[in-house]
Design an enzyme around this catalytic site. Structure first.
Site, PDB file in Angstrom:
ATOM      1  N   HIS A  17       0.883  -1.431  -0.034  1.00 43.03           N
ATOM      2  CA  HIS A  17       0.061  -0.002   0.009  1.00 43.03           C
ATOM      3  C   HIS A  17       0.903   1.208  -0.055  1.00 43.03           C
ATOM      4  O   HIS A  17       0.767   2.275  -0.610  1.00 43.03           O
ATOM      5  CB  HIS A  17      -0.613   0.009   1.312  1.00 43.03           C
ATOM      6  N   LYS A  41     -18.031  -5.851   8.792  1.00 39.92           N
ATOM      7  CA  LYS A  41     -16.817  -6.511   8.553  1.00 39.92           C
ATOM      8  C   LYS A  41     -16.203  -6.562   9.928  1.00 39.92           C
ATOM      9  O   LYS A  41     -15.965  -5.427  10.596  1.00 39.92           O
ATOM     10  CB  LYS A  41     -16.129  -5.814   7.470  1.00 39.92           C
ATOM     11  N   ARG A  90      -2.314  -5.860  -8.428  1.00 40.62           N
ATOM     12  CA  ARG A  90      -1.023  -6.686  -8.110  1.00 40.62           C
ATOM     13  C   ARG A  90      -0.757  -7.732  -9.223  1.00 40.62           C
ATOM     14  O   ARG A  90       0.086  -8.094  -9.786  1.00 40.62           O
ATOM     15  CB  ARG A  90      -1.224  -7.441  -6.810  1.00 40.62           C
ATOM     16  N   SER A 127      -3.004  -7.581   3.095  1.00 40.02           N
ATOM     17  CA  SER A 127      -3.128  -7.588   4.643  1.00 40.02           C
ATOM     18  C   SER A 127      -3.710  -8.983   5.031  1.00 40.02           C
ATOM     19  O   SER A 127      -3.139  -9.202   6.225  1.00 40.02           O
ATOM     20  CB  SER A 127      -4.247  -6.331   4.911  1.00 40.02           C
TER      21      SER A 127
END
Ligand code: PNS
Length: 159
Positions: A17, A41, A90, A127
């Site tokens: 990030h 979440k 990515r 993450s």
């Protein structure tokens, strides 16, 4: 003022990030890192902790500020006079969903999305993988900033 946003959950922020944020900061006048507060979440770090960890990691970047948001990213863009979202890509696996979100955000609100290719050093990084690896004793130094490493280790030993 050319202002863009890097939105995300950042639970926690990784060096991948930070690579995108710092490269965006070289291209635009201001980068706003917007941390999603999602009450539905479960996250390892609270929104406040995620914001604080990013602030610590970007403190040397004068044109980067960190904020939080809830709801639609396009509403955050409108409220903050932001015309574009910057995202890191990515791998091809990221592409389908990112493309859908970008097209939705453009068609509904005229907000552009600009994709930056991730530094190959961080192409595998997420993450979730950082949390998984750290949870079972893996060494994630080199993948996250020092402040995150410290908080991650203490949070995981608490639970
Ligand atoms: O780090 P993440 O979880 O991959 O980030 C995803 C995020 C927060 C950028 C995305 O889910 C988002 O923009 N959420 C806000 C809600 C929204 O605007 N949804 C519609 C997207 S078309």
């Amino acid at each position: 003022m050319r202002r863009v946003v890097c939105p995300g959950s950042f639970d926690p922020v990784t060096n991948g990030h930070l690579d995108i944020i710092s490269r965006a900061a070289q291209l635009y006048d201001e980068v706003v890192v917007a941390v999603l507060r999602n009450p539905n979440k479960t996250s390892l770090f609270t929104t406040e902790e995620r914001v604080e960890l990013i602030r610590e990691a970007v403190k040397k970047l004068d044109n980067v500020r960190v904020d939080r948001f809830e709801g639609l990213i396009v509403d955050f863009c409108r409220a903050n006079e932001i015309s574009a979202i910057v995202k890191g890509l990515r791998a091809i696996s990221d592409f389908d969903y990112e493309m859908q979100m970008a097209q939705m955000n453009y068609s509904q609100a005229g907000v552009e999305t600009l994709f930056m290719t991730t530094n190959p050093l961080y192409a595998f990084l997420s993450s979730s993988l950082v949390k998984d690896f750290a949870r079972f004793g893996g060494d994630v130094s080199g993948l996250v900033p020092a402040g995150v490493l410290e908080r991650l280790n203490s949070r995981l030993t608490e639970s």
